[in-house]
Structures are given as structure tokens and as C-alpha cells.
Design a protein around this motif. Structure first.
Motif, short mmCIF file in Angstrom:
data_model
loop_
_atom_site.label_atom_id
_atom_site.label_comp_id
_atom_site.label_asym_id
_atom_site.label_seq_id
_atom_site.Cartn_x
_atom_site.Cartn_y
_atom_site.Cartn_z
N GLU A 73 0.84 -1.20 0.00
CA GLU A 73 0.00 0.00 0.00
C GLU A 73 0.87 1.24 0.00
O GLU A 73 1.78 1.37 0.82
CB GLU A 73 -0.91 0.01 1.23
N ALA A 74 0.60 2.15 -0.92
CA ALA A 74 1.32 3.42 -1.02
C ALA A 74 0.32 4.56 -0.86
O ALA A 74 -0.76 4.55 -1.46
CB ALA A 74 2.03 3.54 -2.36
N ILE A 75 0.71 5.54 -0.05
CA ILE A 75 -0.15 6.71 0.15
C ILE A 75 0.13 7.71 -0.96
O ILE A 75 1.29 8.07 -1.22
CB ILE A 75 0.08 7.34 1.53
N ILE A 92 4.92 3.92 2.42
CA ILE A 92 4.52 2.59 1.92
C ILE A 92 4.37 1.64 3.10
O ILE A 92 5.15 1.68 4.04
CB ILE A 92 5.58 2.06 0.94
N TYR A 104 -6.47 2.36 11.32
CA TYR A 104 -6.02 3.61 10.73
C TYR A 104 -7.02 4.70 11.09
O TYR A 104 -8.23 4.45 11.06
CB TYR A 104 -6.03 3.56 9.21
N LEU A 111 -7.87 10.62 2.50
CA LEU A 111 -6.75 9.75 2.14
C LEU A 111 -7.01 9.05 0.81
O LEU A 111 -8.11 8.54 0.59
CB LEU A 111 -6.56 8.68 3.24
N THR A 113 -5.07 6.01 -1.31
CA THR A 113 -3.98 5.05 -1.32
C THR A 113 -4.12 4.14 -2.54
O THR A 113 -5.20 4.03 -3.13
CB THR A 113 -3.96 4.15 -0.06
N GLU A 115 -3.48 0.18 -3.13
CA GLU A 115 -3.14 -1.13 -2.56
C GLU A 115 -2.98 -2.10 -3.71
O GLU A 115 -3.81 -2.14 -4.61
CB GLU A 115 -4.26 -1.65 -1.66
#
Length: 160
Positions: A73-75, A92, A104, A111, A113, A115
Motif C-alpha cells: 500500500e502506497a499513500i 509505503i 487507521y 486519504l 492510497t 493497494e
């Protein structure tokens, strides 16, 4: 090659028209989440990895859970608190199959993200022993929903 932007009209509806994506989308809607899904191969093959772009609104609490596959997962945009660590764009997270993560708490700007799940057929999530009992009760209550699609989505999500 295809190009997309999260602000494009219709972006949040992108995804294969299969049962798994239908269940995921129905459950996400009930959880006040928005998503787009991109299979990384044959969408009809359960072994195909899947990229999921997910939007969570400001202040959203995503409960502790796990998936039965590898997850990256990257923001992209916004922030989230995971334990005592604030994560933002470029951060990440990686989990192994059945490795719990969360809860979270989403920051004030929401947010976004991305995934990536190692297998489409293992993306459903499972609650864990220390999942907030109220959230688990809510999820299990969907099994009795008058909306048969939502009840089926809850059954799919809880299959692990």
C-alpha cells in the motif's frame, strides 16, 4: 496504454464487472469508501494481482483486519495515523498473508492510497482477535441486511 487521473469523471467506478469487484464495491459503499480497481492480468483468473485505488474521507477509522494475500500500500494523497506513526504521500506499507494491520485514522484532508494485492481471489478481509468489537458486529450485521447484494458482499468479506 491507458492514463487516468483520480479527478477524471468516472474514475471511481473503474474496475472489472465480476462478482469479487461487485462485492468489494458494495461493501466499500456501505463503509463510506470509494474505490477503483485495476486487474494486473486476466481479471477472470483468481491468481491475478489487483491494484485498488481507495479513497477514505477525513476522520475515517479503518478497523484492524488482514487479508489472505500479500499486500503493498502506497499513500498518494492525504495522511493517516497508524498507531503512533503519521503516514503521508510517498509512505509505503507492506503486509504478508494473514498479517493484521490497522486500525487507521484518516487525517483532516482524507486519504487516497493504492493497494496492490498479490491475488484477486484472496482480497477479502478478515477481522482479527483485537478488531474493535463494535466494528465487527456492524460487519456481521450486514449478513442480515434486507439488501441481498449487501448481505452477499458481507458473506464474501467474512469468508476467511
Amino acid at each position: 496504454m491507458s492514463y487516468y487521473n483520480i479527478d477524471d469523471e468516472g474514475f471511481w467506478g473503474i474496475g472489472p464487472e465480476d462478482e469479487e469487484t461487485s462485492f468489494s464495491r458494495k461493501l466499500a459503499e456501505a463503509m463510506d469508501l470509494t474505490m477503483a480497481r485495476f486487474p494486473l492480468g486476466d481479471p477472470n483468473d483468481g491468481a491475478t494481482p489487483m491494484a485498488s485505488v481507495l479513497y477514505m474521507p477525513p476522520g475515517y477509522l479503518l478497523w484492524r483486519h488482514m487479508h489472505n494475500c500479500y499486500r503493498f500500500e502506497a499513500i498518494i494523497k492525504g495522511s493517516v495515523m497508524s498507531g503512533d506513526r503519521e503516514l503521508g504521500p510517498g509512505d509505503i506499507m507492506v503486509t504478508k498473508p494473514n498479517e493484521p494491520y490497522g486500525p487507521y485514522t484518516v487525517g483532516p484532508e482524507g486519504l487516497v492510497t493504492v493497494e496492490i494485492f498479490s491475488r484477486t481471489d484472496e482480497m477479502g478481509f478478515a477481522t482479527v482477535e483485537d478488531t474493535d468489537p463494535e466494528q465487527e458486529r456492524w460487519l456481521r450485521s450486514l449478513l442480515d441486511s434486507e439488501d441481498p447484494e449487501l448481505a452477499a458482499a458481507a458473506k464474501w468479506a467474512l469468508r476467511f
